[in-house]
Each structure stands twice: as structure tokens, then as C-alpha cells.
Design an enzyme around this catalytic site. Structure first.
Site, PDB file in Angstrom:
ATOM      1  N   ARG A 102       6.663   2.590  -5.553  1.00  0.00           N
ATOM      2  CA  ARG A 102       6.363   2.534  -4.115  1.00  0.00           C
ATOM      3  C   ARG A 102       4.860   2.445  -3.843  1.00  0.00           C
ATOM      4  O   ARG A 102       4.449   2.226  -2.716  1.00  0.00           O
ATOM      5  CB  ARG A 102       6.948   3.759  -3.419  1.00  0.00           C
ATOM      6  CG  ARG A 102       8.481   3.774  -3.493  1.00  0.00           C
ATOM      7  CD  ARG A 102       9.076   4.876  -2.671  1.00  0.00           C
ATOM      8  NE  ARG A 102       8.767   4.647  -1.267  1.00  0.00           N
ATOM      9  CZ  ARG A 102       8.752   5.594  -0.352  1.00  0.00           C
ATOM     10  NH1 ARG A 102       9.034   6.830  -0.679  1.00  0.00           N
ATOM     11  NH2 ARG A 102       8.470   5.314   0.901  1.00  0.00           N
ATOM     12  N   CYS A 103       4.041   2.625  -4.881  1.00  0.00           N
ATOM     13  CA  CYS A 103       2.582   2.638  -4.742  1.00  0.00           C
ATOM     14  C   CYS A 103       2.030   1.254  -5.075  1.00  0.00           C
ATOM     15  O   CYS A 103       2.248   0.743  -6.180  1.00  0.00           O
ATOM     16  CB  CYS A 103       2.003   3.687  -5.682  1.00  0.00           C
ATOM     17  SG  CYS A 103       0.208   3.638  -5.834  1.00  0.00           S
ATOM     18  N   SER A 104       1.288   0.663  -4.159  1.00  0.00           N
ATOM     19  CA  SER A 104       0.752  -0.684  -4.404  1.00  0.00           C
ATOM     20  C   SER A 104      -0.246  -0.692  -5.560  1.00  0.00           C
ATOM     21  O   SER A 104      -0.265  -1.644  -6.351  1.00  0.00           O
ATOM     22  CB  SER A 104       0.116  -1.257  -3.138  1.00  0.00           C
ATOM     23  OG  SER A 104      -0.983  -0.477  -2.723  1.00  0.00           O
ATOM     24  N   ARG A 158       1.846  -0.688  -8.686  1.00  0.00           N
ATOM     25  CA  ARG A 158       2.453  -2.015  -8.893  1.00  0.00           C
ATOM     26  C   ARG A 158       1.413  -3.006  -9.382  1.00  0.00           C
ATOM     27  O   ARG A 158       1.681  -3.819 -10.272  1.00  0.00           O
ATOM     28  CB  ARG A 158       3.110  -2.516  -7.609  1.00  0.00           C
ATOM     29  CG  ARG A 158       4.367  -1.770  -7.217  1.00  0.00           C
ATOM     30  CD  ARG A 158       5.132  -2.461  -6.098  1.00  0.00           C
ATOM     31  NE  ARG A 158       4.330  -2.819  -4.955  1.00  0.00           N
ATOM     32  CZ  ARG A 158       4.112  -2.051  -3.887  1.00  0.00           C
ATOM     33  NH1 ARG A 158       4.657  -0.848  -3.822  1.00  0.00           N
ATOM     34  NH2 ARG A 158       3.378  -2.478  -2.879  1.00  0.00           N
TER      35      ARG A 158
END
Length: 116
Positions: free
Chosen positions: A11-13, A16
Site C-alpha cells: 500500500r506504500c508507494s 512499491r
């Protein structure tokens, strides 16, 4: 088995982007979604040692739980911080990349390239 591990939150850019950067470099890491499978106390200690930074650098200070649990107290010991991180894994900063060369917190993202 990969010699590169990423402690990842999908969920963390930033997390990712770190995973994408590793893959762009031809590295397929072992992905550990640490919110589902948190590291053990010993693993957290080993990771912190491998970064060369204080354990506190691995604590996510932007989480509400950080202040709610009084983790901003500079007198807390590493063991107390680890207890909080184990009880509330969202407090573990991310992404963390671990390789035989060491470990790096991917903030800024390019830091992970120091150990790959």
C-alpha cells in the site's frame, strides 16, 4: 532463493517503487509483507545492525501510534522500541532491503542501491 529481501508494504508507494527499482536492476527479491509476517525480535536487531544506524531509524514516526504509544520519548531503550514494533508492525519503517552487503531503509529510495 534470492539473496535480496525487501520488507514491503504494497500500500506504500515508496515500497512499491523500491520493489520496481530492484526488478528494473534484474533483481527478483524475496518479498516479505511485514504487516502480515513481521520480523522477529532477532531479525529486527540484525536488520538494524546491518543498516549501521540506530534502531530508532527503523521506527515510522509519522504513524499516529508513534506518539500515542509515547515512542517519541528519547529515553526509551531499543528493547522497548522493538516491543512496540512487534506489537504494532505498522511502526516498522519501509521499505527495508537486506542483502549480503547490508541493509538499507529506502528513504530516500536510491539508498537501497548501496547494498545491491
Amino acid at each position: 532463493m534470492s539473496t535480496v529481501t525487501i520488507y514491503h508494504n504494497p500500500r506504500c508507494s515508496t515500497s512499491r517503487n523500491a520493489l520496481a527499482l530492484l526488478r528494473e536492476k534484474g533483481i527478483e527479491p524475496t518479498v516479505i509483507e511485514y504487516l502480515k509476517t513481521p520480523p522477529s525480535r532477532d531479525e529486527l536487531k540484525r536488520i538494524a545492525n546491518a543498516t549501521g544506524e540506530p534502531l530508532r531509524a527503523l521506527v515510522r514516526t509519522k504513524q499516529a501510534e508513534y506518539t500515542e504509544q509515547g515512542l517519541d520519548d528519547p529515553a526509551l531503550t531499543d528493547d522497548q522500541l522493538i516491543d512496540a514494533m512487534l506489537a504494532t508492525p505498522v511502526l516498522i519503517n519501509r521499505p527495508i532491503v537486506v542483502t549480503p552487503k547490508g541493509a538499507r531503509l529506502g528513504r530516500p529510495l536510491e539508498r537501497i542501491l548501496e547494498v545491491v
